[in-house]
Design a protein around this motif. Structure first.
Motif, short mmCIF file in Angstrom:
data_model
loop_
_atom_site.label_atom_id
_atom_site.label_comp_id
_atom_site.label_asym_id
_atom_site.label_seq_id
_atom_site.Cartn_x
_atom_site.Cartn_y
_atom_site.Cartn_z
N GLU A 243 0.86 -1.17 0.00
CA GLU A 243 0.00 0.00 0.00
C GLU A 243 0.90 1.23 0.00
N ALA A 244 0.62 2.18 -0.90
CA ALA A 244 1.55 3.30 -1.11
C ALA A 244 1.86 4.04 0.17
N GLU A 245 0.85 4.29 1.02
CA GLU A 245 1.10 5.07 2.22
C GLU A 245 1.99 4.34 3.22
N LYS A 246 2.08 3.02 3.12
CA LYS A 246 2.98 2.28 3.99
C LYS A 246 4.44 2.45 3.58
N ARG A 247 4.66 2.95 2.36
CA ARG A 247 6.01 3.12 1.82
C ARG A 247 6.45 4.58 1.75
N ALA A 248 5.49 5.50 1.53
CA ALA A 248 5.90 6.86 1.20
C ALA A 248 5.28 7.94 2.08
N SER A 249 4.57 7.59 3.13
CA SER A 249 4.02 8.60 4.03
C SER A 249 5.13 9.18 4.91
N SER A 250 4.81 10.26 5.62
CA SER A 250 5.77 10.80 6.58
C SER A 250 6.05 9.80 7.69
N LYS A 251 5.02 9.06 8.07
CA LYS A 251 5.20 8.03 9.11
C LYS A 251 6.17 6.95 8.65
N ALA A 252 6.08 6.57 7.37
CA ALA A 252 7.01 5.58 6.82
C ALA A 252 8.44 6.10 6.87
N LYS A 253 8.61 7.40 6.59
CA LYS A 253 9.96 8.00 6.68
C LYS A 253 10.51 7.85 8.09
N GLU A 254 9.67 8.14 9.08
CA GLU A 254 10.11 8.03 10.47
C GLU A 254 10.33 6.58 10.89
N ASP A 255 9.37 5.72 10.53
CA ASP A 255 9.45 4.31 10.94
C ASP A 255 10.69 3.63 10.39
N HIS A 256 11.09 3.99 9.16
CA HIS A 256 12.24 3.34 8.51
C HIS A 256 13.51 4.19 8.61
N LEU B 283 14.39 7.02 7.33
CA LEU B 283 14.88 7.37 5.99
C LEU B 283 15.43 8.79 5.98
N SER B 284 16.48 9.00 5.22
CA SER B 284 16.96 10.36 4.98
C SER B 284 15.97 11.05 4.06
N TRP B 285 16.08 12.37 3.94
CA TRP B 285 15.20 13.10 3.02
C TRP B 285 15.39 12.61 1.60
N GLU B 286 16.62 12.31 1.22
CA GLU B 286 16.90 11.83 -0.13
C GLU B 286 16.26 10.47 -0.36
N GLU B 287 16.37 9.57 0.61
CA GLU B 287 15.78 8.23 0.47
C GLU B 287 14.26 8.32 0.40
N TRP B 288 13.71 9.19 1.24
CA TRP B 288 12.25 9.35 1.22
C TRP B 288 11.78 9.98 -0.08
N ALA B 289 12.51 10.97 -0.58
CA ALA B 289 12.15 11.61 -1.84
C ALA B 289 12.13 10.61 -2.99
N HIS B 290 13.02 9.62 -2.93
CA HIS B 290 13.05 8.58 -3.96
C HIS B 290 11.75 7.78 -3.93
N ARG B 291 11.25 7.47 -2.74
CA ARG B 291 9.98 6.74 -2.63
C ARG B 291 8.81 7.61 -3.08
N VAL B 292 8.84 8.87 -2.70
CA VAL B 292 7.77 9.79 -3.11
C VAL B 292 7.76 9.93 -4.62
N ARG B 293 8.94 9.99 -5.25
CA ARG B 293 9.01 10.09 -6.71
C ARG B 293 8.34 8.89 -7.37
N LYS B 294 8.61 7.69 -6.86
CA LYS B 294 7.99 6.48 -7.43
C LYS B 294 6.47 6.53 -7.29
N TYR B 295 6.03 7.03 -6.13
CA TYR B 295 4.58 7.14 -5.91
C TYR B 295 3.96 8.16 -6.85
N LEU B 296 4.58 9.33 -6.97
CA LEU B 296 4.05 10.36 -7.87
C LEU B 296 4.03 9.87 -9.31
N ALA B 297 5.05 9.13 -9.71
CA ALA B 297 5.09 8.59 -11.07
C ALA B 297 3.92 7.65 -11.32
#
Length: 206
Positions: free
Chosen positions: A120-133, A135-149
């Protein structure tokens, strides 16, 4: 939660119409249909009746939280004067969405629940997912990019508006999102957009 709403209303001595946002599908300004990130007892609850009774009969309008934020951004913020397809995405505990076509809201789009690479997209790219995993801003931005695509492939919007708490930190990640054809901008009202949208809906409902 109803007691919490009453506490806020009482604090301000408010006696007019009340707008309330909810993180799930809301139909008819009243009925809760999904509860992905809150207690499941909300499902099939008539929130307008529940809250109206707790507030002594004040008129209540309930709206999906991302839809409320989107309505505000389209009237006063980043989506103002934009035609075509515009999608606001709120990144928080989950991913909320508000879809507009020529300024008209398509309610309860819930695009955070799209499947993305088997999750589920929000389990991978939400702000909570960034905190839970962690993730750096760069790593999270990579996930957000995939979601936006993925969302862009499905809906071909002209504009993405990034809302939620991360909108005030857009300088940390937006310039790291590449390869998206749509324009991407932060919400101008930031995390206040939902509050403004709820008030707008309450006023129009009254």
């Amino acid at each position: 939660m109803a007691d919490g709403v009453k506490e806020v209303v009482d604090h301000f001595g408010w006696t007019g119409p009340v707008g309330v946002t909810f993180p799930g599908v809301v139909t008819g300004g009243s009925m809760i249909r999904t509860a992905a990130n809150v207690d499941k007892s909300w499902v099939d609850t008539d929130a307008r009746v529940l809250l109206g009774d707790r507030l002594g009969g004040l008129p209540v309008t309930v709206v999906n939280d991302a839809d409320a934020a989107g309505v505000a951004e389209m009237h006063f913020g980043a989506g103002r004067h934009h035609r075509g397809t515009v999608i606001l995405l709120t990144f928080g505990t989950g991913i909320g969405s508000a879809l507009f076509v020529d300024g008209v809201l398509v309610p309860n789009s819930e695009l955070g629940h799209l499947e993305l690479h088997g999750h589920e997209a929000e389990k991978r790219a939400s702000s909570k997912a960034k905190e839970d995993h962690d993730l750096s801003w760069e790593e999270w931005a990579h996930r957000v990019r995939k979601y936006l695509a993925h969302v862009e492939m499905l809906f071909s919007p002209e504009l993405f508006i990034i809302g939620g708490g991360v909108s005030r930190k857009s300088h940390k990640f937006l310039d790291q999102i590449h390869g998206i054809k749509a324009e991407i901008v932060p919400a101008q009202l930031q995390n206040n957009a939902g509050i403004v949208g709820a008030a707008m809906r309450a006023a129009s409902g009254a």
